[in-house]
Design a protein around this motif. Sequence first.
Motif, short mmCIF file in Angstrom:
data_model
loop_
_atom_site.label_atom_id
_atom_site.label_comp_id
_atom_site.label_asym_id
_atom_site.label_seq_id
_atom_site.Cartn_x
_atom_site.Cartn_y
_atom_site.Cartn_z
N VAL A 25 -17.19 -51.19 -78.47
CA VAL A 25 -16.66 -49.92 -78.43
C VAL A 25 -15.28 -49.03 -79.25
N VAL A 32 -9.52 -43.46 -74.07
CA VAL A 32 -9.87 -42.57 -73.24
C VAL A 32 -9.84 -42.69 -71.99
N ILE A 48 -14.09 -29.16 -71.97
CA ILE A 48 -14.35 -30.59 -72.32
C ILE A 48 -16.72 -30.34 -72.23
N GLU A 51 -17.42 -29.07 -75.13
CA GLU A 51 -17.24 -29.57 -76.62
C GLU A 51 -18.63 -30.53 -76.75
N GLU A 54 -21.50 -28.95 -77.97
CA GLU A 54 -21.41 -28.67 -79.51
C GLU A 54 -21.85 -30.05 -80.50
N LEU A 55 -20.41 -30.65 -79.56
CA LEU A 55 -20.52 -31.84 -80.17
C LEU A 55 -22.65 -33.19 -81.04
N TYR A 58 -24.96 -31.39 -82.77
CA TYR A 58 -24.33 -31.60 -84.74
C TYR A 58 -24.75 -32.64 -84.33
N TYR A 260 -16.18 -37.64 -70.86
CA TYR A 260 -14.74 -38.03 -71.18
C TYR A 260 -14.98 -38.96 -73.13
N ARG A 263 -17.85 -37.08 -75.36
CA ARG A 263 -16.85 -36.88 -76.45
C ARG A 263 -15.69 -37.32 -77.71
N GLU A 264 -15.26 -38.17 -77.03
CA GLU A 264 -14.44 -38.76 -78.08
C GLU A 264 -15.35 -39.78 -78.71
N GLN A 267 -16.68 -37.09 -81.34
CA GLN A 267 -15.80 -37.10 -82.26
C GLN A 267 -15.81 -37.71 -83.41
N ALA A 270 -17.89 -36.75 -86.01
CA ALA A 270 -18.43 -36.02 -86.56
C ALA A 270 -16.80 -35.78 -87.54
N LEU A 274 -21.50 -37.19 -90.28
CA LEU A 274 -22.99 -37.51 -89.91
C LEU A 274 -23.79 -38.37 -91.06
#
Lengths: 380, 380
Positions: A25, A32, A48, A51, A54-55, A58, A260, A263-264, A267, A270, A274
């Motif tokens: 990891v 986080v 969150i 987001e 959205e992520l 992508y 959480y 999401r990190e 991110q 992103a 990719l």
Amino acid sequence: MLTPPDTDPLTPEDRTLMGPGPSEVHPRVLRVMSAPLVGHLDDSFIEIMDEVQELLRYTFQTENRWTIPVSGTGSAAMEAAFANVVEPGDTVLVPTNGYFGGRMASMAERAGGEVAYVEAPWGEPLDPDAVADAFHQHDPDVFGFVHAETSTGALQPNVPALTDIAHDNDAYVIADTVTSLGGVELRVDEWGIDVAYSGAQKCLSCPPGASPLTLSDRAMEKVLDRDSEVRSWYLDLSLLEGYWGDERSYHHTAPITNVYALREALQLVAEEGLEARWERHREMATHLKEGLETLGLELNPEDEYWLPSLNAVRIPEGIDESALLRDMKEEHNLEVASGLGDLDGEIIRIGCMGYSARTSNVELVLHALEDALRKQGYEP
Amino acid sequence: MLTPPDTDPLTPEDRTLMGPGPSEVHPRVLRVMSAPLVGHLDDSFIEIMDEVQELLRYTFQTENRWTIPVSGTGSAAMEAAFANVVEPGDTVLVPTNGYFGGRMASMAERAGGEVAYVEAPWGEPLDPDAVADAFHQHDPDVFGFVHAETSTGALQPNVPALTDIAHDNDAYVIADTVTSLGGVELRVDEWGIDVAYSGAQKCLSCPPGASPLTLSDRAMEKVLDRDSEVRSWYLDLSLLEGYWGDERSYHHTAPITNVYALREALQLVAEEGLEARWERHREMATHLKEGLETLGLELNPEDEYWLPSLNAVRIPEGIDESALLRDMKEEHNLEVASGLGDLDGEIIRIGCMGYSARTSNVELVLHALEDALRKQGYEP
């Protein structure tokens, strides 16, 4: 009163993880996970959630509205896909070329589906002609295939050739992308995949517990038009729609910390981009593959369906596989894995995923493997 | 290529959590969530699994062999209980006195059960006479009840009176202990509970994602003797037996970090001692209750079924509940919750759970509540 057990402080081993998952990891993701919780209905958590969606879109390369993390590990997202899309009486076509096709069959049956098979040997991809024949023979409503087979290290090339057959026959396509998402090229919309699920602990390098799932509007319409209720309340997407959709109503408590973390991790995808990330996986796995060849070893899959994120290496004649794995763990604190099913005893599986896909890890694998092989008298 | 969204670094709000869950997480538990992963089949993880099972047995006060964390949030453990124990055609008796009896009904139906009800108003416990009548009328195979109703703040007193009725009728008892485990007195074995499930994010003060479940040998025999497969592969205890039992075979990837966290949270329970912990919850909640009474407010439940971990407070005449909650959040960064179902608009719910059950948090609630009430012209 029963008395408490006498347990020591938690001190998990610090291994180098180069098996089929979990991968290591990223430190930012670990960090986080120590963030204090907010409520699962808190406005700030809803932001969150947005987001993460959205992520995920992508990362899946999709515009699907129904793109969420399922509150469980990868198999929960897998079951969410089958339990919702498959209705009692549906015919579900699944592959025989690895471990996870068998799991698809079990989930489809529990959802009330009739299972039919498209055959291919373990470790090989599906042949579009065989898929077309199976459609002709069984007329399935749902077709599941594995994009990246964790059990065999085989990548399914030319996915659109499979989805075209399914759509010409008005079927829905469910893709297992557990070991491809965020690691090897995957284009959900462009390739015509109706439903895809994945895990967090492979190429996303995130602790498992919240697992990516995406469904097209067309697939979600099938779910919302079902005659019978989904057989799992926890995984019922028509209820989850209330929580992850516009309404934001309570369904169940989301695994807040895992969201959480996801999401990190996304991110980081992103930020890297990719395509650059796919390229990094290919580069690192190429480094590994060349090192293995220098050791006189060969991969099980042909080059055209080699899966960079999971390298299935054939064990040389006369080598004791469990001693090999034990040596690598004990001498180098390194995790790689044995084979499964039809390839049990024939291969070892070396992951090259996410944060684990870096030079120092690849070099440790090559060094440790050479060391362990020489111990058994093997000369490269 | 679809382009990535433009997201900022993750900065969750730092709220004081005094709602119905999640509660605040102990710093030691947050810390272990940053520990690097080991593989879910690693020897060192198997040792951690054993320890979690031992610690869970202590916390449930049970010697049940089948005591595991389910890989999902509380509702996953709940569905694991119903989906495994209920077979198609079984009659399942559930209560009408709160939100979670309704969820039991939905899960039992999806498992193929026929649902019957034992009636009690929202916010009141079950009357053993009513349970006996319902058994007489419906002859259920499975009886579910809620030990601590998160939606109403009512505790079911005298649990053995209910389990005796069930056992006299050869039925299996499933108890919802989501808001009681680790916070209020609960004795699974002594009270004759066959199956109990819980969540991590209530009185255990652990992030949600791995959820306690325990089954007696008698209940597990029913599961292993089923004629039909469990309708969820992910939650099938006959398969999970292979992973959590002696065999340690691969079923699915456990949510490794959540298992670490649960272990640390349970170790905190063991260090404090279960009886001392129950007493602390009662003391802190008494402090809260007395403060509420000083403000002229009253709890919805009678004293004999007051639930210290979740305090349902009646909203005084003329007070706008949503403005009250909004004020407490905006002015004091404090989370408490509204009512649900039949009590929506009549109560607010103040948790007093785990690490949140401490003097400073209770005093903040009283202060913030008084402040918000006065803003609406209320004079204590």
